[in-house]
Design an enzyme around this catalytic site. Structure first.
Site, short mmCIF file in Angstrom:
data_model
loop_
_atom_site.label_atom_id
_atom_site.label_comp_id
_atom_site.label_asym_id
_atom_site.label_seq_id
_atom_site.Cartn_x
_atom_site.Cartn_y
_atom_site.Cartn_z
N SER A 94 0.81 -1.21 0.00
CA SER A 94 0.00 0.00 0.00
C SER A 94 0.85 1.27 0.00
O SER A 94 1.55 1.55 -0.96
CB SER A 94 -0.97 -0.04 1.19
N ASP A 239 -1.13 1.03 -4.08
CA ASP A 239 -2.09 0.11 -4.70
C ASP A 239 -3.38 0.81 -5.11
O ASP A 239 -4.34 0.15 -5.51
CB ASP A 239 -2.38 -1.07 -3.77
N ASP A 241 -5.87 2.30 -3.69
CA ASP A 241 -7.17 2.22 -3.02
C ASP A 241 -7.47 3.50 -2.25
O ASP A 241 -8.51 3.59 -1.60
CB ASP A 241 -7.26 0.98 -2.12
#
Length: 454
Positions: A94, A239, A241
């Site tokens: 992440s 990532d 998100d």
């Protein structure tokens, strides 16, 4: 639950997260939740392919067939899992620095696995409880084409494309060399926006900036907004998100403010929103104005998603949830953080007013974020003991949902141990910047003194 922390497994690649470890995680996932097929995706980190190979081997060894999705955003993996009704493993760290990597686990409904399932997987790992297949019953692996394109189409179709296109917006985009570089430029162009980019080449070493979309890493994006006369700047983490924004003047917008304005558009008196204990007063204000309910959880998407699931099972409406780090969920779309979809929802707001005016609606609060690193268990224990003593001696109202949050009415401060890095995080917020800095500085000074004595 020790291994999966607040948002999956994280660690320095080839030190704490290794191919042999990933092999065993694959075996455990396949044993506990695998079924006949499991999907595997990854972000753009240098070790992603290596770890994906190890996870695939582990899954095959317990009899699972594997759909290899390649590099794409975590929400793209979740979309595939939901559409195909297969669980998925995402190789990503992440927002962590390039040397890190990790693992997120997704159920066959496209949602991160709940705590109970993660604990079962941890037990299988601890006990080597793997259901190894016979040599002639091991799984096969295949590469899946068109997964990125399907994700782009899903996001574009989920918002008012014509309305956004008619506004003739210019978007400055910084996907930070991460997985969003593979999809977000196309998404915003498909929405009819003019798109200018920085750090938009997928690169495993993240040469332009670190993956975490915080102000100190996003100077190039602010400059690009101003140079291109863009209507908004958008940044992702590794990532993709999460989404963080700059206004039309090239000024950073606090993630708490973005979350609050997005929540303001969907909350009503019958609704509940869920956020972490780090929730800003901005969100409290928005919920109060709408007569909506705000529920706080421990930090991390896993905790927030679990609580949303519980509320929805009780028949309660949760139109929006998330954290002020850019990780927003719209459960009616999908119970998953999705940086590109969050950005597209923000673009819908820009059709009527500039970004600076929109965020002005949610109040002028000042935030301070800092960390204190530790290197040993003794230092960790000294820091946590100091936080506890500081909280007990404070006149603030104490909330121990996750760490120690002290609310003073006009301001609040929180200290909590990170679930992904060896640090204690300090958060503070107040109407006056000096007040927020004082609260954070006092606590940081106490913790630094504890380190010196440890």
């Amino acid at each position: 639950m020790e291994l999966f922390g607040s948002s999956g497994i994280r660690g320095v690649a080839n030190e704490t997260v290794t191919p042999s470890f990933c092999l065993r995680v694959g075996m455990a996932v396949g044993t506990v939740v695998g079924g006949e097929r499991v999907a595997v995706g990854r972000d753009t980190r240098a070790t992603g392919g290596m770890f994906a190979n190890a996870v695939v081997s582990g899954l095959q060894s317990v009899g699972c067939d594997v759909d290899r999705l390649g590099a794409l955003p975590t929400p793209g993996v979740q979309l595939y899992a939901e559409r195909e009704s297969v669980p998925a493993v995402m190789i990503t760290a992440s927002h962590n620095p390039p040397e890190y990597n990790g693992i997120k686990l997704v159920g066959a409904d496209g949602i991160e696995l709940p705590v109970a399932e993660l604990e079962r997987i941890e037990t299988a790992l601890d006990e080597d409880g793997f259901a190894r297949a016979r040599w002639d019953e091991t799984g096969d692996a295949r590469s899946i084409e068109g997964v990125r394109e399907a994700y782009v189409e899903e996001v574009v179709d989920a918002v008012d494309r014509d309305r956004i296109a008619d506004a003739d917006l210019t978007v400055a985009l910084d996907p930070g060399h991460g997985a969003g570089a593979l999809t977000s430029p196309k998404i915003f162009r498909e929405l009819g926006c003019s798109v200018v980019t920085v750090n938009a080449q997928a690169d495993s070493h993240f040469p332009g900036r670190d993956p975490e979309p915080v102000p100190e890493n996003l100077g190039d994006l602010g400059r690009l907004v101003r140079a291109a006369d863009a209507d908004v700047g958008i940044a992702h983490d590794g990532d993709a998100d999460r989404a963080i924004f700059f206004d039309e003047r090239g000024e950073y917008i606090e993630g708490d403010a973005t979350f609050a304005v997005l929540a303001a558009g969907v909350l009503d008196a019958d609704a509940t929103t869920v956020s972490a204990v780090t929730a800003s007063q901005r969100l409290v204000d928005v919920a109060d104005r709408a007569n909506a309910t705000l529920e706080r959880t421990p930090v991390g998407s896993t905790q927030i998603i679990s609580r949303v699931r519980d509320l929805e099972s009780e028949g309660r409406s949760v139109p929006v949830a998330g954290e002020g780090n850019g990780g927003v969920l719209f459960p009616n779309y999908r119970l998953a953080r999705d940086g590109a979809y969050t950005a597209a929802r923000f673009l819908e707001l820009l059709v009527d007013r500039p970004a600076s005016e929109i965020v002005a609606d949610v109040g002028d609060y000042h935030n301070v974020r800092t960390t204190v690193d530790y290197e040993s268990d003794a230092e960790r224990e000294a820091l946590l003991a100091t936080v506890a003593r500081h909280a007990e001696a404070s006149p603030g109202e104490l909330d121990t949902t996750d760490g120690y949050r002290l609310d003073f009415g006009d301001a609040w401060v929180l200290a909590r141990e990170s679930g992904t890095e060896p640090v204690v995080r300090i958060y503070a917020e107040a109407r006056e910047a000096s007040r927020a800095h004082d609260l954070a500085d006092d606590l940081e000074t106490a913790l630094e003194a504890a380190l010196a004595d440890a």
